[in-house]
Design an enzyme around this catalytic site. Structure first.
Site, mmCIF file in Angstrom:
data_model
loop_
_atom_site.group_PDB
_atom_site.id
_atom_site.type_symbol
_atom_site.label_atom_id
_atom_site.label_comp_id
_atom_site.label_asym_id
_atom_site.label_seq_id
_atom_site.Cartn_x
_atom_site.Cartn_y
_atom_site.Cartn_z
ATOM 1 N N GLY A 293 39.692 -74.998 10.120
ATOM 2 C CA GLY A 293 38.356 -75.524 9.866
ATOM 3 C C GLY A 293 37.378 -74.392 9.641
ATOM 4 C CB SER B 111 34.539 -76.930 11.732
ATOM 5 O OG SER B 111 35.661 -76.270 12.294
ATOM 6 N N GLY B 112 34.192 -77.292 15.073
ATOM 7 C CA GLY B 112 34.757 -78.016 16.196
ATOM 8 C C GLY B 112 36.247 -77.792 16.348
ATOM 9 C CE LYS B 113 37.783 -72.094 13.319
ATOM 10 N NZ LYS B 113 36.295 -72.119 13.281
ATOM 11 C CB SER B 114 37.552 -73.600 19.476
ATOM 12 O OG SER B 114 37.799 -72.440 18.700
ATOM 13 C CB ALA C 20 41.515 -64.472 24.288
ATOM 14 C CB THR C 21 43.513 -62.992 18.868
ATOM 15 O OG1 THR C 21 42.542 -63.829 18.226
ATOM 16 C CG2 THR C 21 44.779 -63.799 19.140
ATOM 17 C CG HIS D 297 35.064 -70.431 23.694
ATOM 18 N ND1 HIS D 297 36.071 -70.858 22.858
ATOM 19 C CD2 HIS D 297 33.932 -70.454 22.948
ATOM 20 C CE1 HIS D 297 35.570 -71.118 21.659
ATOM 21 N NE2 HIS D 297 34.272 -70.877 21.695
#
Length: 373
Positions: A202, A206-209, A226-227, A246
């Protein structure tokens, strides 16, 4: 031979405390619920007494047992059948839950029935869906437990969205007036289990996470990969604040590992893994290879390609249930810089390759989720 007789659990209402749609509410969610109105949650046992989070309403008939527990209200029938009406608030923090106390290589699940396992759990999945994961960790929910998701209301976009989430969590969504037996005669469809790969793509914000996290709320063991760079409030306060937000919204039992070595992590992982995100991982790989420089080293492209292929091999062979977030880069304008063009091309190809090796790919736009065939 031991026979276990069931109790009948009747759902006179299945929605949140105001019903769905709520009275005089004209929001989009309530408008979508008009065709199938749901009354506020009301549950009876054998049509003899009501049970709710605070306990039972009225006297408990002879032969039944009702006990408050740290996980909720436990109801046991005269001839068998164990029902848990789960709490909606946070529960006690266990020391070493069963899901993590097993030997390396085991599944973390058992077909044996421990003392705390019940036959059915009723969960307000609109309020705190992560309760399902907590109860799977503690062993209250086992492989033979039916999870029943209730409490839907205009906190969720639509009844269809509530049902979609419940399927991801391995839960049933009963209708008003429906009767279920406890122990159950039917179970919900099995939720995804490893090896299983899902790519969530997304645009920015967009709200993907949020969607990726939502998919793993019911899992008893989650590793968050977490990258991005380590948060430093002094060097980059905005990034540090974003990371902190997060972390606060994740369930307390999720374990975080800051890494760019996704290949090694995926090869050794069991249980569930959330990777957030592939775009950040690729940025750091390209940076390490010197690909952003005006005159990159001669082997920079080969170094990035080797890292990508290593990730793809690990993605293809992983035994975990993995949900990876990535950035959708194919819908914007042509990048104005060389670096922007490089990133778009590399990430676009990476997304295609990872998507081709995934059981599920979903696109998130404006908080809406589209399953891609």
């Amino acid at each position: 031979m031991l026979f276990t007789f069931s109790v009948r659990i009747r759902f006179l209402g299945t929605a949140g405390h105001s019903g769905w749609p709520a009275p005089q509410c004209t929001c989009a969610s309530c408008n979508k619920a008009l065709s199938e109105r749901r009354l506020p949650l009301r549950v009876t046992v054998d049509d003899r007494f009501r049970v709710r989070e605070a306990g039972v309403v009225g006297p408990v008939p002879p032969g039944y047992s009702v006990s408050p527990t740290p996980d909720g209200v436990l109801v046991e029938g005269p001839d068998g059948g164990r029902l848990m009406y789960a709490r909606t608030g946070p529960g006690p923090l266990p020391g070493v839950p069963p899901a993590e106390a097993r030997a390396e290589g085991s599944s973390g699940y058992s077909s044996a029935r421990p003392d705390q396992q019940v036959d059915m759990v009723i969960v307000d999945a609109a309020q705190r869906p992560e309760v399902i994961g907590e109860l799977r960790r503690s062993g209250v929910i086992g492989v033979t437990t039916a999870v029943v998701a209730v409490g839907g209301d205009h906190r969720v976009r639509s009844p269809e969205e509530f049902a979609r989430r419940a399927r991801l969590w391995g839960a049933l969504v009963p209708g008003d007036g429906q009767v279920l037996s406890c122990p159950p005669a039917v179970w919900p469809e099995s939720r995804p289990r490893g090896p299983h790969r899902t790519l969530v793509t997304g645009g920015a914000r967009s709200g993907k996470s949020t969607e990726a996290e939502l998919r793993l709320m019911s899992e008893p063991k989650v590793l968050y990969a977490a990258t991005g760079p380590e948060p430093d409030p002094d060097a980059d306060p905005d990034w540090a604040d974003r990371v902190a937000r997060h972390v606060r919204r994740r369930p307390w039992w999720w374990r975080t590992e800051q890494t760019t070595d996704l290949a090694a992590l995926l090869k050794g992982a069991r249980g569930a893994v959330l990777v957030d995100c592939l775009g950040t991982w690729l940025t750091r790989v390209m940076d390490g290879a010197g690909l952003w420089e005006d005159s990159p080293p001669p082997d920079a492209e080969e170094e990035v390609e080797a890292a990508v292929h290593g990730l793809l091999d690990a993605w293809r062979s992983t035994q975990a249930y993995v949900v990876a977030v990535t950035n959708e880069v194919g819908s914007g304008v042509v990048p104005a810089t060389r670096a922007g063009g490089l990133f778009r091309d590399h990430l676009g190809r990476l997304n295609q390759w990872v998507g081709a090796e995934s059981e599920d790919v979903v696109l998130v736009a404006a908080g809406r989720v589209l399953e891609l065939p």
